[in-house]
Scaffold this motif. Structure first.
Motif, PDB file in Angstrom:
ATOM      1  N   ILE A 259      68.572  80.915  44.299  1.00 54.54           N
ATOM      2  CA  ILE A 259      67.525  81.850  44.698  1.00 54.54           C
ATOM      3  C   ILE A 259      66.966  82.588  43.490  1.00 54.54           C
ATOM      4  O   ILE A 259      65.741  82.747  43.338  1.00 54.54           O
ATOM      5  N   VAL A 260      67.837  83.035  42.601  1.00 55.57           N
ATOM      6  CA  VAL A 260      67.376  83.737  41.384  1.00 55.57           C
ATOM      7  C   VAL A 260      66.474  82.837  40.552  1.00 55.57           C
ATOM      8  O   VAL A 260      65.460  83.280  40.005  1.00 55.57           O
ATOM      9  N   ARG A 261      66.822  81.564  40.471  1.00 52.95           N
ATOM     10  CA  ARG A 261      66.041  80.620  39.666  1.00 52.95           C
ATOM     11  C   ARG A 261      64.791  80.129  40.391  1.00 52.95           C
ATOM     12  O   ARG A 261      63.962  79.438  39.792  1.00 52.95           O
ATOM     13  N   GLY A 262      64.656  80.442  41.660  1.00 54.18           N
ATOM     14  CA  GLY A 262      63.530  79.926  42.432  1.00 54.18           C
ATOM     15  C   GLY A 262      63.625  78.441  42.650  1.00 54.18           C
ATOM     16  O   GLY A 262      62.620  77.764  42.864  1.00 54.18           O
ATOM     17  N   ALA A 263      64.845  77.914  42.622  1.00 57.34           N
ATOM     18  CA  ALA A 263      65.063  76.467  42.723  1.00 57.34           C
ATOM     19  C   ALA A 263      65.700  76.113  44.055  1.00 57.34           C
ATOM     20  O   ALA A 263      66.665  75.343  44.105  1.00 57.34           O
ATOM     21  N   SER A 264      65.197  76.695  45.135  1.00 52.82           N
ATOM     22  CA  SER A 264      65.754  76.437  46.453  1.00 52.82           C
ATOM     23  C   SER A 264      64.640  76.223  47.459  1.00 52.82           C
ATOM     24  O   SER A 264      63.627  76.936  47.444  1.00 52.82           O
ATOM     25  N   TRP A 265      64.844  75.267  48.361  1.00 56.54           N
ATOM     26  CA  TRP A 265      63.859  75.038  49.408  1.00 56.54           C
ATOM     27  C   TRP A 265      63.881  76.151  50.466  1.00 56.54           C
ATOM     28  O   TRP A 265      63.038  76.178  51.354  1.00 56.54           O
ATOM     29  N   LEU A 266      64.817  77.107  50.324  1.00 62.58           N
ATOM     30  CA  LEU A 266      64.835  78.262  51.218  1.00 62.58           C
ATOM     31  C   LEU A 266      64.442  79.556  50.511  1.00 62.58           C
ATOM     32  O   LEU A 266      64.634  80.648  51.062  1.00 62.58           O
ATOM     33  N   THR A 267      63.877  79.459  49.314  1.00 64.09           N
ATOM     34  CA  THR A 267      63.385  80.654  48.637  1.00 64.09           C
ATOM     35  C   THR A 267      62.370  81.372  49.542  1.00 64.09           C
ATOM     36  O   THR A 267      61.445  80.757  50.064  1.00 64.09           O
ATOM     37  N   GLY A 268      62.592  82.669  49.733  1.00 57.09           N
ATOM     38  CA  GLY A 268      61.687  83.452  50.564  1.00 57.09           C
ATOM     39  C   GLY A 268      61.920  83.320  52.054  1.00 57.09           C
ATOM     40  O   GLY A 268      61.150  83.864  52.861  1.00 57.09           O
ATOM     41  N   ASN A 381      65.604  66.819  46.789  1.00 61.01           N
ATOM     42  CA  ASN A 381      64.777  67.715  45.982  1.00 61.01           C
ATOM     43  C   ASN A 381      65.177  69.149  46.313  1.00 61.01           C
ATOM     44  O   ASN A 381      64.958  69.602  47.437  1.00 61.01           O
ATOM     45  N   PRO A 382      65.766  69.896  45.360  1.00 62.97           N
ATOM     46  CA  PRO A 382      66.281  71.223  45.681  1.00 62.97           C
ATOM     47  C   PRO A 382      65.200  72.243  45.999  1.00 62.97           C
ATOM     48  O   PRO A 382      65.485  73.258  46.630  1.00 62.97           O
ATOM     49  N   THR A 383      63.961  71.989  45.590  1.00 65.88           N
ATOM     50  CA  THR A 383      62.902  72.966  45.839  1.00 65.88           C
ATOM     51  C   THR A 383      62.081  72.660  47.084  1.00 65.88           C
ATOM     52  O   THR A 383      61.493  73.560  47.677  1.00 65.88           O
ATOM     53  N   THR A 384      62.032  71.392  47.509  1.00 66.63           N
ATOM     54  CA  THR A 384      61.262  71.042  48.713  1.00 66.63           C
ATOM     55  C   THR A 384      62.156  70.695  49.905  1.00 66.63           C
ATOM     56  O   THR A 384      61.700  70.728  51.042  1.00 66.63           O
ATOM     57  N   GLY A 385      63.415  70.328  49.632  1.00 68.39           N
ATOM     58  CA  GLY A 385      64.315  69.925  50.705  1.00 68.39           C
ATOM     59  C   GLY A 385      64.144  68.488  51.140  1.00 68.39           C
ATOM     60  O   GLY A 385      64.758  68.065  52.128  1.00 68.39           O
TER      61      GLY A 385
END
Length: 448
Positions: A259-268, A381-385
């Motif tokens: 989450i800190v890195r913004g590298a998650s498909w659940l950011t936000g 893909n960790p940012t899109t899921g």
């Protein structure tokens, strides 16, 4: 004999103070492991390992450095501390470098009530070999088994003590016993294999070697003649053996580091629906005889039972002090710590709300689709899921298992997949992650 771990950790703190550290924490770990492998009725491998490792983290303002060693002499500790302080002075500033306020530290630190340390003596190697032989013999007694790739029995005990300059000092011990068997049916390109592996904190809780061997063999025989399934869009039922991995992708996505890195498909996504209404994912750190149980985390903060997902809604991240500070939040007491690196967030025991139906009832409900019992590889893909994995298992037609399948790929998007999951009621309660079989609607299968 090694010195008591509490003495080692406090000696490291004393060395850090003498070297000029402004703050420090130290961890001492002692481990013993024993593993026996049997093949073709004979002992194939026997391994035993034991040792002590220590780790020291020093902080100079918002700078930190970590050092570790398997040597425990006073001279080594002094050198470690001096090196760590020198490294910390040159390290870049990090706003997340901190220790817990003493008022926040856990006071309930007696891990005995969690029953993590089996009181039975360490098993004799001959007893482990006998268990492995019995599992192998049970597997070979099942018609259709051509060979047993391996049968293994193992035991381990790990003791840990954590001390901080902020006043925390506590330790724990944990044992692990396991028994596994891998069986093979067929030959050449028609060869299929499956397994059964069981682990418990207390050795007396393990199922019998006969059960492990026969279960591995029966699973293997059921896979004989596997072929590719059709290509298309179908429902997929994740067997309980692999369903925990699907929930693991959700847990990884709510980890504070991602989450800190913004590298998650659940950011936000905090406060949004990530599972169907009615399903909760609860962290249970105080469950007895579960491998990830703990009264306090790797920074000395008290743990508690509370949800990650409540009635389908994501209600918190998994945080340690550092990631919490960077997000402007409080730690969730999820810090994990090794000897060679600073704390980082990690979830412990988890339980997903079970369903009302059995796996067999979900198979009947799915009509036509895939029952997955094994997964290999992963492209996620960790940012899109976006999700793609190799799979094998069984093809289901008209609500009944029709034939075994292999060499197929299942693909979808994790956010969409998890919002449609339907749980069965077959979760195994002794696991750290108590997750039942999960039915997911509309995944793309690439097969024949």
């Amino acid at each position: 004999m090694h010195e008591p771990l509490d003495r080692l950790s406090h000696a490291l703190l004393d060395a850090a103070r003498s070297a000029g550290a402004e703050a420090a924490d130290a961890i001492a770990v002692a481990g013993t492991s024993l593993a026996i492998d049997v093949r073709a009725g004979a002992l194939e491998q026997a391994e035993r390992a034991e040792g002590v490792d220590v780790g020291l983290r020093v902080m100079m303002g918002r700078r930190q450095a970590c050092v570790s060693s398997s040597e425990t002499s006073a001279e080594t500790f002094a050198e470690m501390a001096e090196r760590a302080v020198a490294m910390a002075r040159e390290a870049p500033e990090d706003p997340g470098v901190m220790q817990a306020d003493p008022a926040m530290l856990a006071t309930d630190t007696d891990m005995a009530r969690l029953e993590m340390d089996d009181p039975a003596p360490e098993p004799d190697p001959a007893a482990l070999e006998e268990a492995a032989r019995a599992a192998e013999a049970a597997a070979l007694s099942v018609t259709g088994i051509s060979t047993v790739e391996s049968a293994s029995a193992a035991y381990g005990r790990r003791r840990v003590h954590l001390a901080t300059s902020g006043g925390f000092s506590a330790g724990w011990a944990r044992t692990d016993s396991s028994l596994s068997c891998i069986a093979i049916t067929g030959e050449g390109t028609g060869m299929e294999r499956d397994y059964c592996g069981e682990g418990r904190v207390w050795r007396a809780d393990l199922p019998s070697p006969d059960w492990v061997g026969r279960t591995a063999a029966e699973r293997t025989v059921a896979r004989a003649g596997a072929r590719k399934p059709p290509t298309g869009r179908y429902p997929v039922l994740y067997d309980e053996r692999v369903a925990g991995g699907l929930i693991g992708h959700l847990v990884a996505a709510v980890n504070g580091t991602a989450i800190v890195r913004g590298a998650s498909w659940l950011t936000g996504a905090l406060g949004e629906e990530v599972l169907p209404v009615g399903l909760s994912l609860v962290e249970e750190p105080h469950r007895p005889r579960a491998s990830a149980s703990r009264l306090f985390d790797g920074e000395g903060l008290p743990t508690e039972t509370r949800p990650l997902v409540d009635d389908g809604t994501l209600v918190r991240w998994v945080l340690d002090l550092s990631t919490a500070a960077k997000l402007g939040l409080d730690s969730t007491a999820n810090a994990a710590r090794g000897t060679s690196s600073p704390p980082s967030p990690s979830a412990g025991n988890l339980r997903l709300t079970p369903g009302a139906r059995s796996r067999e009832e979900l198979i009947a409900e799915m009509g036509t689709g895939l029952l997955v019992t094994s997964l290999i590889g992963a492209t996620i893909n960790p940012t899109t899921g976006d999700y793609s994995r190799g799979a094998s298992g069984f093809w289901v037609e008209n609500g009944e298992i029709a034939y075994p399948v292999n060499e197929c790929t299942i693909a979808g998007n994790l956010r969409e997949m998890l919002r449609t999951v339907v749980p069965a009621n077959d979760a195994r309660p002794h696991l750290a992650r108590v997750v039942p079989s999960l039915l997911v609607e509309g995944l793309t299968l690439a097969g024949a």
